[in-house]
Design a protein around this motif. Structure first.
Motif, PDB file in Angstrom:
ATOM      1  N   TRP A 355      48.366  40.217  45.891  1.00 57.45           N
ATOM      2  CA  TRP A 355      46.963  39.480  45.516  1.00 57.45           C
ATOM      3  C   TRP A 355      47.429  38.200  45.400  1.00 57.45           C
ATOM      4  O   TRP A 355      48.286  37.655  45.176  1.00 57.45           O
ATOM      5  CB  TRP A 355      46.134  40.044  44.562  1.00 57.45           C
ATOM      6  CG  TRP A 355      46.953  40.189  43.094  1.00 57.45           C
ATOM      7  CD1 TRP A 355      47.360  41.451  42.379  1.00 57.45           C
ATOM      8  CD2 TRP A 355      46.817  39.073  42.027  1.00 57.45           C
ATOM      9  NE1 TRP A 355      47.673  40.904  41.221  1.00 57.45           N
ATOM     10  CE2 TRP A 355      47.516  39.565  40.780  1.00 57.45           C
ATOM     11  CE3 TRP A 355      46.853  37.584  42.207  1.00 57.45           C
ATOM     12  CZ2 TRP A 355      48.039  38.855  39.704  1.00 57.45           C
ATOM     13  CZ3 TRP A 355      47.119  36.908  41.122  1.00 57.45           C
ATOM     14  CH2 TRP A 355      47.942  37.705  39.724  1.00 57.45           C
ATOM     15  N   ASP A 357      45.265  34.354  43.793  1.00 60.50           N
ATOM     16  CA  ASP A 357      44.156  33.949  42.849  1.00 60.50           C
ATOM     17  C   ASP A 357      44.214  32.692  42.718  1.00 60.50           C
ATOM     18  O   ASP A 357      45.299  31.969  42.400  1.00 60.50           O
ATOM     19  CB  ASP A 357      43.976  34.590  41.523  1.00 60.50           C
ATOM     20  CG  ASP A 357      42.532  34.591  41.017  1.00 60.50           C
ATOM     21  OD1 ASP A 357      42.337  33.491  40.347  1.00 60.50           O
ATOM     22  OD2 ASP A 357      41.925  35.584  40.798  1.00 60.50           O
ATOM     23  N   ARG A 359      42.217  30.738  40.323  1.00 65.75           N
ATOM     24  CA  ARG A 359      41.281  30.161  39.000  1.00 65.75           C
ATOM     25  C   ARG A 359      42.476  29.405  38.175  1.00 65.75           C
ATOM     26  O   ARG A 359      41.975  28.602  37.504  1.00 65.75           O
ATOM     27  CB  ARG A 359      40.922  31.523  38.570  1.00 65.75           C
ATOM     28  CG  ARG A 359      39.439  31.737  39.168  1.00 65.75           C
ATOM     29  CD  ARG A 359      38.796  33.080  38.689  1.00 65.75           C
ATOM     30  NE  ARG A 359      39.576  34.269  39.035  1.00 65.75           N
ATOM     31  CZ  ARG A 359      39.511  35.242  38.444  1.00 65.75           C
ATOM     32  NH1 ARG A 359      38.271  35.557  37.556  1.00 65.75           N
ATOM     33  NH2 ARG A 359      40.339  36.509  38.705  1.00 65.75           N
ATOM     34  N   GLY A 404      45.608  42.583  39.342  1.00 64.63           N
ATOM     35  CA  GLY A 404      44.864  41.354  39.658  1.00 64.63           C
ATOM     36  C   GLY A 404      45.121  40.421  38.360  1.00 64.63           C
ATOM     37  O   GLY A 404      45.936  40.555  37.302  1.00 64.63           O
ATOM     38  N   TYR A 405      44.570  39.193  38.498  1.00 66.45           N
ATOM     39  CA  TYR A 405      44.397  38.195  37.396  1.00 66.45           C
ATOM     40  C   TYR A 405      43.190  38.521  36.480  1.00 66.45           C
ATOM     41  O   TYR A 405      42.124  38.584  37.190  1.00 66.45           O
ATOM     42  CB  TYR A 405      44.504  36.854  38.291  1.00 66.45           C
ATOM     43  CG  TYR A 405      43.953  35.579  37.016  1.00 66.45           C
ATOM     44  CD1 TYR A 405      45.060  35.085  36.329  1.00 66.45           C
ATOM     45  CD2 TYR A 405      42.891  35.281  37.060  1.00 66.45           C
ATOM     46  CE1 TYR A 405      44.756  34.016  35.648  1.00 66.45           C
ATOM     47  CE2 TYR A 405      42.487  34.170  36.287  1.00 66.45           C
ATOM     48  CZ  TYR A 405      43.562  33.372  35.444  1.00 66.45           C
ATOM     49  OH  TYR A 405      43.352  32.465  34.498  1.00 66.45           O
TER      50      TYR A 405
END
Length: 453
Positions: A355, A357, A359, A404-405
């Motif tokens: 994944w 991310d 953010r 995930g995060y």
């Protein structure tokens, strides 16, 4: 006293002693902490930040620099740069026009931030990104070791700041400063202070920690790069890993003998991110040329190439193209920040991306925007979560898993004030000790309480 009461008292004292031991504060004496692995092991830390943010305990004005603080006991050590009157750094970070000033080593009281002593020496800069020193102080056995951006290596008395010995690496090894300055955080191993230096036959040099005399020198390369030396147990023996822009190398840390060398040509000399070990695997990652995983399961002499990234582009990246941030490996997965601020998870066995991310770093993901180039965040493991310090001055608590995060909490702690790629950044690694976090920018160092209420 009756025997049963005596036993009860003894039991309570033992419990109290054990509790005080388990709750004892830890130091952060060098790059990436006590074990040089980016793990914060103190307990009693808040699980999430209060709505108003964690309390700032003190602020102390300092000069500019990229070096992170180090903490031992009730003292904080940090380095900075002071420009002479009338001097100023160029707005162009790549400009290597000389600027005149000094570098300083400061010792602060960890309880209130007051300055206890300062050691200052003249230092003319001829490097790009001229904000200040890069390497974190290394504190051990009553001494503090610092390496300045132009190669001034000092050993100081940690209590008084008195110089015990020093070396001028450019002069001693007949070499210019690297483009972005001396940035490989020194490593202490026994009586050897191991430094990334440069020059013919002296990419890595071990100095006697008490006298500064050379013990051994090893390796040649066109340039030394910026990667910190690391010692890992690999293939059944302790190995000093030196990654310069032409190869990843394994050395005997006692003698400097080269055990093996795996060619890995890196553009622009950008060997920066700290190599990481996972079992018998060694992982490295570069901004332009991506990652490589070596395996030591079948041989102690020359490691096997397990996999390597195919991309040599900062934009079209296939796995992880790390810059400043040290990746973290846990339970068969790699977590790290890529060239444009992409926080990624890779499968350690194959390099497959699980994944991505944006953010944590605040990057937009625009691969053609200079404002996202080198977007950065530092990852620090604590228990079952991570503290993530990003370049915008935020501290984030998050879980990183193959799923995930997952952001738990975020607080803005310090203002980014170093101008880079059209934006303001904080590019200094924080330190975690005494249930607090210590962060710096180009104007101040702050101490923030992270103890559980």
């Amino acid at each position: 006293m009756p025997l049963n009461r005596l036993n009860c008292v003894i039991g309570l004292l033992c419990i109290a002693f054990a509790a005080s031991e388990s709750a004892s504060a830890d130091d952060w004496p060098q790059w990436l902490g006590p074990e040089r692995d980016g793990v914060w092991r103190e307990d009693g830390i808040m699980r999430e930040f209060p709505a108003e943010g964690p309390p700032v305990l003190w602020r102390t004005p300092i000069g500019s620099g990229y070096s992170g603080p180090s903490i031992v006991g009730d003292r904080v050590y940090i380095t900075d740069r002071q420009l002479n009157k009338g001097q100023q750094n160029s707005d162009n970070a790549f400009d290597r026009s000389p600027t005149v000033g000094s570098e300083r080593v400061l010792c602060l009281d960890a309880t209130d931030g007051s300055i206890l002593w300062t050691h200052e020496y003249p230092c003319k800069y001829t490097i790009s990104y001229a904000a200040g020193p890069r390497t974190s102080p290394l504190v051990a056995d009553g001494k503090v070791y610092t390496l300045g951006a132009e190669g001034d290596l000092y050993c100081l008395d940690a209590k008084t700041g008195k110089p015990l010995w020093s070396r001028e690496l450019k002069e001693d090894y007949d070499m210019p400063a690297p483009v972005w300055g001396f940035a490989g955080h020194p490593l202490l191993d026994g009586d050897r202070l191991i430094c990334l230096v440069g020059g013919k036959g002296s990419v890595a040099v071990a100095f006697n920690k008490d006298t500064g005399e050379e013990i051994w020198r090893s390796l040649s390369a066109a340039e030394p790069g910026y990667c910190p030396p690391m010692i890992y147990e690999l293939g059944g023996r302790r190995q000093l890993v030196i990654w310069h822009p032409q190869a990843v190398n394994g050395l005997d840390p006692v003698t400097g003998e080269v055990f093996w060398s795996i060619p890995f040509s890196v553009k622009a000399g950008m060997t920066i991110a700290t190599p990481r070990k996972a079992g018998e695997r060694l992982f490295v990652s570069a901004f332009y040329d991506g990652p490589m995983l070596l395996g030591f399961e079948n041989s102690e002499s020359v490691p096997d190439l397990i996999w390597r990234g195919e991309s040599h582009s900062e934009r079209n990246t296939d796995k992880l193209h790390a810059v400043m941030s040290t990746p973290f490996i846990e339970d068969g997965y790699i977590y790290g920040v890529g060239s444009y601020g992409q926080l990624r998870c890779l499968d350690l066995a194959t390099g497959e991306r699980i994944w991505e991310d944006l953010r944590a770093t605040g990057s937009t993901g625009d691969l053609h925007s200079r404002t996202d180039r080198w977007a950065n965040a530092f990852l620090i493991k604590h228990e079952d979560r991570y503290f993530i310090a990003n370049e915008q001055g935020d501290l984030i608590i998050a879980e990183l898993t193959p799923a995930g995060y997952e952001e738990i909490s975020r607080a803005h702690l310090i203002e980014p004030d170093n101008t880079m790629a059209g934006r303001k950044v904080v590019w200094s690694h924080p330190a975690f000790a005494n249930r607090r976090v210590y962060l710096r920018n180009d104007n101040e160092i702050i101490c923030v309480d992270l103890a559980k209420p």
